[in-house]
Structures are given as structure tokens and as C-alpha cells.
Design a protein around this motif. Structure first.
Motif, PDB file in Angstrom:
ATOM      1  N   VAL A   1       0.795  -1.144   0.030  1.00  0.00           N
ATOM      2  CA  VAL A   1      -0.038   0.103  -0.039  1.00  0.00           C
ATOM      3  C   VAL A   1       0.886   1.247  -0.100  1.00  0.00           C
ATOM      4  O   VAL A   1       0.530   2.308  -0.655  1.00  0.00           O
ATOM      5  N   ALA A   2       2.106   0.991   0.660  1.00  0.00           N
ATOM      6  CA  ALA A   2       2.854   2.583   0.929  1.00  0.00           C
ATOM      7  C   ALA A   2       3.388   2.718  -0.308  1.00  0.00           C
ATOM      8  O   ALA A   2       3.738   3.933  -0.778  1.00  0.00           O
ATOM      9  N   LEU A   3       3.858   1.745  -1.263  1.00  0.00           N
ATOM     10  CA  LEU A   3       4.391   2.057  -2.511  1.00  0.00           C
ATOM     11  C   LEU A   3       3.741   2.811  -3.311  1.00  0.00           C
ATOM     12  O   LEU A   3       4.176   3.991  -4.166  1.00  0.00           O
ATOM     13  N   PRO A   4       2.486   2.295  -3.581  1.00  0.00           N
ATOM     14  CA  PRO A   4       1.493   3.281  -4.577  1.00  0.00           C
ATOM     15  C   PRO A   4       1.311   4.963  -3.919  1.00  0.00           C
ATOM     16  O   PRO A   4       1.205   5.839  -4.537  1.00  0.00           O
ATOM     17  N   VAL A   5       1.034   4.585  -2.677  1.00  0.00           N
ATOM     18  CA  VAL A   5       0.549   5.850  -1.984  1.00  0.00           C
ATOM     19  C   VAL A   5       1.642   6.815  -1.775  1.00  0.00           C
ATOM     20  O   VAL A   5       1.396   7.964  -1.994  1.00  0.00           O
TER      21      VAL A   5
ATOM     22  N   SER B   1       4.552   6.795  -3.802  1.00  0.00           N
ATOM     23  CA  SER B   1       5.421   6.750  -4.931  1.00  0.00           C
ATOM     24  C   SER B   1       4.817   7.516  -6.261  1.00  0.00           C
ATOM     25  O   SER B   1       5.186   7.825  -7.423  1.00  0.00           O
ATOM     26  N   SER B   2       3.463   7.906  -5.706  1.00  0.00           N
ATOM     27  CA  SER B   2       2.619   8.303  -7.009  1.00  0.00           C
ATOM     28  C   SER B   2       3.133   9.619  -7.595  1.00  0.00           C
ATOM     29  O   SER B   2       3.227   9.849  -8.734  1.00  0.00           O
ATOM     30  N   ASP B   3       3.490  10.614  -6.517  1.00  0.00           N
ATOM     31  CA  ASP B   3       4.306  11.827  -7.207  1.00  0.00           C
ATOM     32  C   ASP B   3       5.770  11.514  -7.687  1.00  0.00           C
ATOM     33  O   ASP B   3       5.904  11.957  -8.828  1.00  0.00           O
ATOM     34  N   LEU B   4       6.611  10.706  -7.204  1.00  0.00           N
ATOM     35  CA  LEU B   4       7.878  10.482  -7.736  1.00  0.00           C
ATOM     36  C   LEU B   4       7.749   9.707  -9.069  1.00  0.00           C
ATOM     37  O   LEU B   4       8.323  10.282  -9.993  1.00  0.00           O
ATOM     38  N   LEU B   5       6.680   8.807  -9.135  1.00  0.00           N
ATOM     39  CA  LEU B   5       6.681   8.015 -10.531  1.00  0.00           C
ATOM     40  C   LEU B   5       6.179   8.779 -11.364  1.00  0.00           C
ATOM     41  O   LEU B   5       6.265   8.684 -12.755  1.00  0.00           O
ATOM     42  N   SER B   6       4.910   9.507 -11.200  1.00  0.00           N
ATOM     43  CA  SER B   6       4.156  10.284 -11.948  1.00  0.00           C
ATOM     44  C   SER B   6       5.251  11.564 -12.694  1.00  0.00           C
ATOM     45  O   SER B   6       4.810  11.968 -13.716  1.00  0.00           O
ATOM     46  N   SER B   7       6.222  11.645 -11.979  1.00  0.00           N
ATOM     47  CA  SER B   7       6.752  13.017 -12.437  1.00  0.00           C
ATOM     48  C   SER B   7       7.443  12.618 -13.721  1.00  0.00           C
ATOM     49  O   SER B   7       7.895  13.496 -14.385  1.00  0.00           O
ATOM     50  N   VAL B   8       7.737  11.237 -14.097  1.00  0.00           N
ATOM     51  CA  VAL B   8       8.472  11.092 -15.456  1.00  0.00           C
ATOM     52  C   VAL B   8       7.480  11.107 -16.582  1.00  0.00           C
ATOM     53  O   VAL B   8       7.974  11.351 -17.685  1.00  0.00           O
TER      54      VAL B   8
ATOM     55  N   THR C   1      -1.751   3.679  -9.804  1.00  0.00           N
ATOM     56  CA  THR C   1      -0.271   3.840  -9.825  1.00  0.00           C
ATOM     57  C   THR C   1       0.439   2.582 -10.461  1.00  0.00           C
ATOM     58  O   THR C   1       1.350   2.451 -11.321  1.00  0.00           O
ATOM     59  N   TYR C   2      -0.137   1.312  -9.900  1.00  0.00           N
ATOM     60  CA  TYR C   2       0.240   0.172 -10.579  1.00  0.00           C
ATOM     61  C   TYR C   2      -0.157  -0.136 -12.084  1.00  0.00           C
ATOM     62  O   TYR C   2       0.645  -0.621 -12.844  1.00  0.00           O
ATOM     63  N   LEU C   3      -1.169   0.539 -12.242  1.00  0.00           N
ATOM     64  CA  LEU C   3      -1.496   0.554 -13.780  1.00  0.00           C
ATOM     65  C   LEU C   3      -0.635   1.309 -14.734  1.00  0.00           C
ATOM     66  O   LEU C   3      -0.269   1.035 -15.819  1.00  0.00           O
ATOM     67  N   PHE C   4      -0.289   2.548 -13.878  1.00  0.00           N
ATOM     68  CA  PHE C   4       0.549   3.524 -14.910  1.00  0.00           C
ATOM     69  C   PHE C   4       1.993   2.915 -15.001  1.00  0.00           C
ATOM     70  O   PHE C   4       2.363   2.965 -16.333  1.00  0.00           O
TER      71      PHE C   4
ATOM     72  N   GLN D   1      -2.956   6.632 -22.063  1.00  0.00           N
ATOM     73  CA  GLN D   1      -3.362   8.166 -21.808  1.00  0.00           C
ATOM     74  C   GLN D   1      -4.087   8.128 -20.481  1.00  0.00           C
ATOM     75  O   GLN D   1      -4.096   8.834 -19.523  1.00  0.00           O
ATOM     76  N   ALA D   2      -4.961   7.165 -20.513  1.00  0.00           N
ATOM     77  CA  ALA D   2      -5.790   6.925 -19.183  1.00  0.00           C
ATOM     78  C   ALA D   2      -5.081   6.682 -17.816  1.00  0.00           C
ATOM     79  O   ALA D   2      -5.311   7.526 -16.924  1.00  0.00           O
ATOM     80  N   ALA D   3      -4.243   5.935 -18.206  1.00  0.00           N
ATOM     81  CA  ALA D   3      -3.363   5.656 -16.798  1.00  0.00           C
ATOM     82  C   ALA D   3      -2.425   6.802 -16.461  1.00  0.00           C
ATOM     83  O   ALA D   3      -2.131   7.113 -15.431  1.00  0.00           O
ATOM     84  N   THR D   4      -1.735   7.448 -17.481  1.00  0.00           N
ATOM     85  CA  THR D   4      -1.181   8.460 -17.150  1.00  0.00           C
ATOM     86  C   THR D   4      -1.976   9.534 -16.494  1.00  0.00           C
ATOM     87  O   THR D   4      -1.352  10.365 -15.622  1.00  0.00           O
ATOM     88  N   THR D   5      -3.001   9.918 -17.394  1.00  0.00           N
ATOM     89  CA  THR D   5      -4.013  10.940 -16.445  1.00  0.00           C
ATOM     90  C   THR D   5      -4.361  10.795 -14.929  1.00  0.00           C
ATOM     91  O   THR D   5      -4.246  11.386 -14.069  1.00  0.00           O
ATOM     92  N   MET D   6      -4.513   9.274 -14.764  1.00  0.00           N
ATOM     93  CA  MET D   6      -5.109   8.958 -13.443  1.00  0.00           C
ATOM     94  C   MET D   6      -3.653   9.082 -12.602  1.00  0.00           C
ATOM     95  O   MET D   6      -3.999   9.545 -11.164  1.00  0.00           O
ATOM     96  N   VAL D   7      -2.716   8.572 -12.883  1.00  0.00           N
ATOM     97  CA  VAL D   7      -1.572   8.560 -11.975  1.00  0.00           C
ATOM     98  C   VAL D   7      -1.093  10.335 -11.851  1.00  0.00           C
ATOM     99  O   VAL D   7      -0.472  10.576 -10.619  1.00  0.00           O
ATOM    100  N   LEU D   8      -1.092  10.997 -12.870  1.00  0.00           N
ATOM    101  CA  LEU D   8      -0.809  12.445 -12.650  1.00  0.00           C
ATOM    102  C   LEU D   8      -1.803  13.127 -11.865  1.00  0.00           C
ATOM    103  O   LEU D   8      -1.530  13.986 -10.877  1.00  0.00           O
ATOM    104  N   LEU D   9      -3.219  12.886 -11.924  1.00  0.00           N
ATOM    105  CA  LEU D   9      -4.226  13.258 -11.014  1.00  0.00           C
ATOM    106  C   LEU D   9      -3.799  12.979  -9.499  1.00  0.00           C
ATOM    107  O   LEU D   9      -4.209  13.733  -8.564  1.00  0.00           O
ATOM    108  N   LEU D  10      -3.579  11.733  -9.376  1.00  0.00           N
ATOM    109  CA  LEU D  10      -3.569  11.140  -8.147  1.00  0.00           C
ATOM    110  C   LEU D  10      -1.851  11.427  -7.395  1.00  0.00           C
ATOM    111  O   LEU D  10      -1.931  11.023  -6.414  1.00  0.00           O
TER     112      LEU D  10
END
Length: 747
Positions: free
Chosen positions: A139-143, A145-152, A285-288, A413-422
Motif C-alpha cells: 500500500v505504501a508503494l503506490p501511496v 510513490s505516485s508523485d515520484l513515479l508520475s513525474s516522469v 499507480t500500478y496501472l501506470f 493516456q488514461a493511466a497517465t492521466t489517473m496517476v498524474l491526477l493522483l
């Protein structure tokens, strides 16, 4: 883990001891220190002497306060509007436990809002559930890391947007710069692993810099992180909306409303608590990660089919010459892909045991995934000869070229949008915890220590949402306008954290301290390079806002601390070794001499700690001799203390008439009359009470005011509410107690 056994690091060493930090509802109520307990015991001895052996607690009470003798305790009545509590349950003698939730009752609108709140946030959690709300690694990994991983999704584009200013020929430098950024990512990630090891109970930049470099450096790091977290939400939401408008250009005019709607959704999701938010935000996050890895694999396969021959980028004219400054700016812009790398270190106490080990494992996976995604996307962008465009993101261009047909482009695009928003969820997790640590040290308002219904730091979450929404609206939801502000704050915190770790290793000199210090020094040097480059090159573009805001935030935090220190000093009990009052008096908590004999002004207020030291005088303002006045006078007289009444009159004729009425009543109490020829009420009364206090500051003045209580809100408009205005006026006057005797009007 057995009792007395401590976990060890990978090299066999044991983490150093530090005070345990827990996110607990009891943080609002810190225990007394040994000095405070000693002072409290001394005051208790004075009470014993004053009471002469009589114990008020043994007195016969007119009712049983434990409610044990009542088989059917009274049901909630008029105060059910404040919270629907199923009365109380007795746990042990002298202790009651409120049962049930705080769902509002009363009007239909109030009940509807309460149901809506429960649907959005869920039922309240008991304080004992705080341990269950901690995170496990999955749970901690997506919660976190969403900022770190989405920044790519926008970091490589930010880097290329600078290089393309020197023409399309400068884009060939993207791979060397990306390689330098990968080295920076690994260095900083490894450095934070060491930070977690050195501070196993809390390893954020604020804590490390405060402990190793001093409080002001810690506040500087905290100020940088505060700005970073606010911008994280704004940038992430802006990037997510940008991904949506890239796929659906018709939604571009609605960028700001859509962004505010997303921030509201993130606010509601995080108010549900850590565990609930993790369940909501883990899947995107996992989907992205899976979608970008799929894109990477397909892109490499296509590149291999053409012999890994890069596609030349379209010709772009240079607007400035290629030089070291452009390279450094591109490096600093690409470093925005590292924002959020400190999230795990900030949230160490939120992990399940063993906290520091779980946190280090999670951080290792985060950095590894970041390096793969960042390097892979940069390589694919270079192979495909893509350049930044204003109407479509680079990631969208890459996905469209890699998957020209089929559902895969839409999926990416959907996965990117969701992870960027989250991605903003990381900030919603760490920003309240940072404020928690600062409030614990009295550098932030103490309301940020409070846990809400769902054991989340609700005040911090709401504060972040409001601040991010304001920034998002101010910049129109445009990502590239926010990026220049982004790097300065976060790399300021990174630099101070790594520098603090160097000082930490030099001070403690434990096992392998030289190797650890060298690694942290390298991280501090690289982060400092990014910080200076971003601050200088992006100063005019908007970085000046952060450069100015950081010292202002530090100054604000220092003023908050000064206020709390002054309050703590004013409320502190005197040391236990002070002389007895009978032997010459005692100093007050501010260090001033005995004021029993030297009280001369309004600031020389006797600190009343024992019953013998309290000298009373009760003042009852009376406007008319009606039922309200009679009840107030009767209550004041029942206290058994000296009492007198005061009447304020607009003219002498009315004053004489009131005195005749007073004599008709019986003239049982002394009456003083104040003539107010300009018909003001509050100012003369307040100044009169102040004059009484100035004459004898050691006397406690109790002002008993009759108060009319109405049933309906609109009825309040029909009354002057003089008692409330007088209470507000006297609130700032020391040595004055204002109490009201309510008179309830019928429906």
C-alpha cells in the motif's frame, strides 16, 4: 522480533537510538516533564496547607457524577445537535467513555449533511484503531510513490523544453543529461536510505536538518517542503488535466474547473484516512507502471526492428545559443522528475513494524522503478525524434506513435492521466505529517496535531487543498508556468537534509561513518548544484516567488514559536524550590519578584495557585431589575464572596429612578452607578472594571452577567447581545473572570 532485540542494517550495524515518534491522537496532550511534575507536587503541598486537612473531594455531592446509580442514563437532549452520542459507558471508577458516533441530529438539512459526510468519508474511527491505519509495503508503494513515479510524465519534457531553445541539434544532449540525472536519482535515493537508517523513527528533511544543523536550518528545509507539497498538488493536477486535454482538446477551456474538481476529490479521498486512501489510489499507480513498461517494451521492439537507428527530430530554429547555462537549466528542469523522493523518509512512523526496514525496502523499489521509467522514456523519445509541442505532451506523442491503432494509446493516456491526477496524493500524505512535526515543536499551529474522524490529520489536508487550489487558479492550470517554482523548494530541502546527514555522521562517527558521510556529501553537492542553477536561471520565470517565500515562512514559524514560548512561560508553575508565601513570597513564572507586596500596576497580577491566595470581588452589571437581574444577583451572592452591583445610565434622572427601584427591592447589596452621557455602554463598563483591577490587581474580579438565550437564530437579530460584547471587551484583561447566568426564553 523478540524483546530487547533490535533490527540491523544490511551491513550488520544497528540503527542509532532516537526518541520514538508516533502519529497518535494523544500528541495534542503531551505529558508533563519531571520539572513540571515537581512544580505540580509543590503546588499540591500548598493546597494541603491552605485547606488545613479538609479535602473537598470527600464532600457529599448532590448527585452521582459517575451516573452509576442510574440504570437508564438520560438520553441525548438539546445538545444532540452537536453530536449524536449514545450517552456514556462506565469503564472504571471515576472514568466515563462516550459511546456512539458524532452524527448530527436536529434539522433535516443537518441530518442530510451528516449522511452525505458519512457517505464521502465513512464512519468515524476510534483512537485505538490508529495502529490498524498504518501502511504495509504494497500500500505504501503506490501511496507514497505516485508523485515520484508520475513525474516522469513531465520531467523529460521539462528537460527537452529547455534544450530545444538551442535548436533541434541540442536535443542530442538529452541522453547524457538523462544519464547525469539517473546518477543523481540513485545517489539521493541511497542517501535517503541512510537517512532512514540514521533516524529510524522519523527521517524527513525537517527532522534531520533541525537535529544536525539547528532549528533555523530545519525550518528552512520545512519551508522548502511546504512549497514543494503545495506545488506538487498544483503541478500534478495541471499535468493530469494537460493529459486529458491532449486527448480531448475540446476540454481545454475547462482546465481550471476540472482541476478544482480533482483537488476536491483528492481532499475527500484523503480525509477518509490512510488505509482507505491507499485502497483508492493504489490501482492507478500500478496501472501506470504497467502501461509505461508496456510502452517501453513496444518502443524498444520497434527500434530494434529498424536497427536502433534514431529518427531525426524535425528542424527547430534556435532562439538562444547552446552553452553551459542551457545545459544546467535542462539538468535542473529534468530534476523535477525526482520530486517526491523524500516522501518515504517523511512517513516512516506511518509504516507497520519494523517501520524503518519497511520504509527502506519501499524506497529502494521506488527509486529502482523511477530509474527504469525515466531512462526508458528518455531513450524512446530520442529514438523517435520527438520534440515538445504546446498542444500535446511528449508522452502522448510517444504513445500515439508507438500504438497508432488499437486501444493501447487510450489505455496509456488514461493511466497517465489517473496517476498524474493522483500524484498529489503523496503530498496529501506528507504535508500534514510535516505540519504535525512542526506543530509538535511549536513552529506551526497546534491544531495540526489533531486527528480527525478517520484518524487523518484533517486540518493539514484541508490547508493543503486550499493552498494548492489557490496556486492552481493563479497560474491557470498551466504546467510549464508552475515548473520553475517547483525545483527550488524541493532541492533546498534535499540539500539541507543531505548536509545534515554529513554533520550527523561526523558527530556520531559510528561504523563506516566516512563512507556514509561521503555518500551524503555527494548527494548534498549534486542537490545544491540543482538548487543554485534553478534559483538563478529560473529566477525571472517565477523562482523568485519561492526565494522570497522561504524566508517569510521561516519568519512566520519563528513568530509562532515565540508566541508558544511566551504562553508556556506565562503558564508555567514556579519551580518547586521557591520559598513559602509565609516566608516572604515567591517569584512568578516570568521571573519577576514577589508581587504580593509590590503590586502597583495592571501587569503585576498575582499568580493564584492555591485557595488562600485567591481574593474575590464579584461585580454584577444590572440594566433593569427584572427576573434576569434577580437571578444574576442571587447567583453572585450565593458564592459567599463580596458582591456589589453596577448600573450604567444615560442621564442623571434615570440613575435616580433606578436607585429608588433598588431601594424598593431592599438595598441588599451595594450599588454603584455610572452616568454615560454619550449613551455608550460597553466602553464605560469595561474601563470601570479595568480601573478596579488597576487599583487592586491582586483581587480577582468576577463579572456576573445575565444573558438572554433565544431558541432560534433569527431571534438573535432582535437583541443587542450586550453580554457577549462585554465578554469580548474584558477577555484581554488579566485577573478578570466573566461568567454568565443564562435566562432561556420559551419557544
Amino acid at each position: 522480533m523478540g524483546a530487547g532485540r533490535r533490527e540491523r542494517d544490511g551491513d550488520g550495524s544497528t540503527p542509532p537510538e532516537h526518541p520514538t515518534i508516533t502519529f497518535s491522537p494523544s500528541a495534542e496532550f503531551p505529558p508533563l516533564s519531571e520539572t513540571e511534575l515537581g512544580a505540580l507536587h509543590d503546588v499540591g503541598q500548598r493546597w494541603r496547607a491552605d485547606l488545613g486537612g479538609h479535602r473537598p473531594r470527600d464532600a457529599v455531592l448532590p448527585l452521582d457524577p459517575s451516573l452509576e446509580q442510574y440504570r437508564r442514563p438520560p438520553a441525548p437532549g438539546r445538545f444532540g445537535r452537536l453530536g449524536r452520542i449514545e450517552m456514556f459507558r462506565t469503564e472504571r471508577r471515576g472514568q466515563l467513555t462516550a459511546t456512539g458516533s458524532a452524527d448530527a441530529s436536529g434539522t433535516r438539512l443537518r441530518r442530510t449533511l451528516a449522511r452525505l459526510r458519512r457517505v464521502l468519508l465513512g464512519p468515524p474511527l476510534a483512537s485505538a484503531a490508529v495502529l490498524q491505519e498504518r501502511m504495509r509495503k504494497l500500500v505504501a508503494l503506490p501511496v507514497l510513490s505516485s508523485d515520484l513515479l508520475s513525474s516522469v510524465a513531465y520531467g523529460p519534457e521539462a528537460m527537452l523544453a529547455i534544450l530545444v531553445l538551442a535548436g533541434s541539434g541540442a536535443l542530442g544532449l538529452s541522453l547524457p543529461i538523462a544519464a547525469g540525472l539517473v546518477v543523481l536519482m540513485i545517489t539521493v535515493g541511497t542517501s535517503y536510505r541512510q537517512t532512514i537508517y540514521a533516524y529510524p523513527h522519523g527521517a524527513g528533511s525537517y527532522l534531520v536538518a533541525s537535529d544536525s544543523l539547528g532549528p533555523r536550518f530545519g525550518l528552512t528545509a520545512a519551508a522548502g517542503l511546504i512549497l514543494d507539497y503545495v506545488l506538487t498538488v498544483s503541478v500534478s493536477v495541471a499535468a493530469g488535466i494537460g493529459a486529458i486535454t491532449s486527448a480531448l482538446p475540446g476540454l481545454t477551456p475547462f482546465t481550471v474547473p476540472l482541476g478544482l474538481l480533482v483537488i476536491a476529490g483528492l481532499l475527500a479521498g484523503n480525509l477518509r484516512g490512510v488505509r482507505a486512501a491507499g485502497k483508492i489510489f493504489a490501482a492507478p499507480t500500478y496501472l501506470f507502471i504497467a502501461a509505461v513498461l508496456l510502452l517501453f517494451a513496444a518502443g524498444l521492439a520497434q527500434a530494434a526492428a529498424r536497427g536502433f537507428t534514431p529518427v531525426p527530430p524535425p528542424p527547430v530554429g534556435a532562439v538562444e545559443g547552446l552553452g553551459l547555462l542551457v545545459v544546467l537549466r535542462a539538468f535542473a528542469s529534468g530534476a523535477s522528475s525526482m520530486t517526491g523522493i523524500e516522501a518515504v523518509a517523511d512517513a516512516v512512523p506511518a509504516f507497520r513494524p519494523v517501520e524503518w526496514r519497511q520504509a527502506r525496502t519501499t524506497l529502494t523499489w521506488m527509486v529502482g522503478i523511477l530509474v527504469v521509467l525515466f531512462a526508458g522514456l528518455t531513450i524512446l523519445i530520442d529514438f523517435n525524434g520527438l520534440v515538445p509541442r504546446g498542444d500535446e505532451t511528449l508522452l502522448s506523442q510517444l504513445a500515439r506513435r508507438t500504438f497508432p491503432t488499437g486501444p493501447w494509446y487510450a489505455l496509456i493516456q488514461a493511466a497517465t492521466t489517473m496517476v498524474l491526477l493522483l500524484a498529489a496524493n503523496t503530498a496529501f500524505n506528507d504535508f500534514p505529517r510535516l505540519l504535525f512535526f512542526m506543530a509538535r515543536d511549536s513552529y506551526a499551529p497546534r491544531r495540526f496535531l489533531h486527528m480527525g474522524d478517520r484518524l487523518a490529520f484533517s486540518n493539514g489536508i484541508v490547508a493543503l487543498a486550499v493552498a494548492a487550489a489557490l496556486v492552481f487558479v493563479a497560474f491557470g492550470g498551466y504546467t510549464q508556468s508552475l515548473i520553475p517554482l517547483y525545483a527550488v523548494g524541493v532541492f533546498l530541502a534535499f540539500t539541507l537534509s543531505q548536509a545534515g546527514m554529513v554533520a550527523h555522521w561526523r558527530r556520531h562517527r559510528g561504523r563506516n561513518w566516512r563512507r556514509r558521510a561521503a555518500l551524503n556529501a555527494t548527494g548534498a553537492l549534486l542537490c545544491g548544484l540543482v538548487l543554485v542553477t534553478a534559483a538563478i536561471t529560473k529566477f525571472v520565470e517565477g523562482a523568485w516567488v519561492v526565494v522570497l517565500a522561504v524566508p517569510l515562512l521561516v519568519l512566520l514559524c519563528l513568530h509562532i514559536r515565540w508566541h508558544y514560548d511566551a504562553m508556556r512561560q506565562a503558564l508555567a508553575l514556579p519551580p518547586p524550590d521557591t520559598p513559602d508565601p509565609d516566608q516572604g513570597g515567591r517569584p512568578d513564572p516570568m521571573g519577576r519578584p514577589n508581587r504580593v507586596a509590590e503590586s502597583t500596576g495592571p501587569d503585576d497580577l498575582l499568580v493564584d495557585q492555591t485557595p488562600r491566595e485567591v481574593r474575590h470581588l464579584v461585580v454584577v452589571p444590572v440594566a433593569r431589575l427584572n427576573l434576569a437581574a434577580m437571578r444574576a444577583l442571587a447567583y453572585a451572592t450565593s458564592l459567599g464572596q463580596p458582591v456589589f452591583a453596577v448600573h450604567l445610565s444615560p442621564e442623571q434622572e434615570e440613575a435616580d429612578r433606578f436607585r429608588r427601584q433598588w431601594e424598593t427591592w431592599g438595598d441588599h447589596l451595594r450599588l454603584e452607578t455610572i452616568i454615560s452621557p454619550y449613551r455608550t455602554v460597553i466602553a464605560p463598563l469595561a474601563q470601570y472594571v479595568e480601573a478596579l483591577h488597576t487599583v487592586r490587581p491582586e483581587v480577582t474580579l468576577t463579572v456576573v452577567v445575565p444573558e438572554i438565550v433565544v431558541r432560534h437564530l433569527w431571534h438573535k437579530l432582535l437583541h443587542t447581545r450586550t453580554e457577549l460584547r462585554l465578554r469580548r471587551a474584558l477577555r484581554d484583561l488579566p485577573g478578570v473572570v466573566v461568567t454568565s447566568v443564562p435566562i432561556h426564553l420559551p419557544e
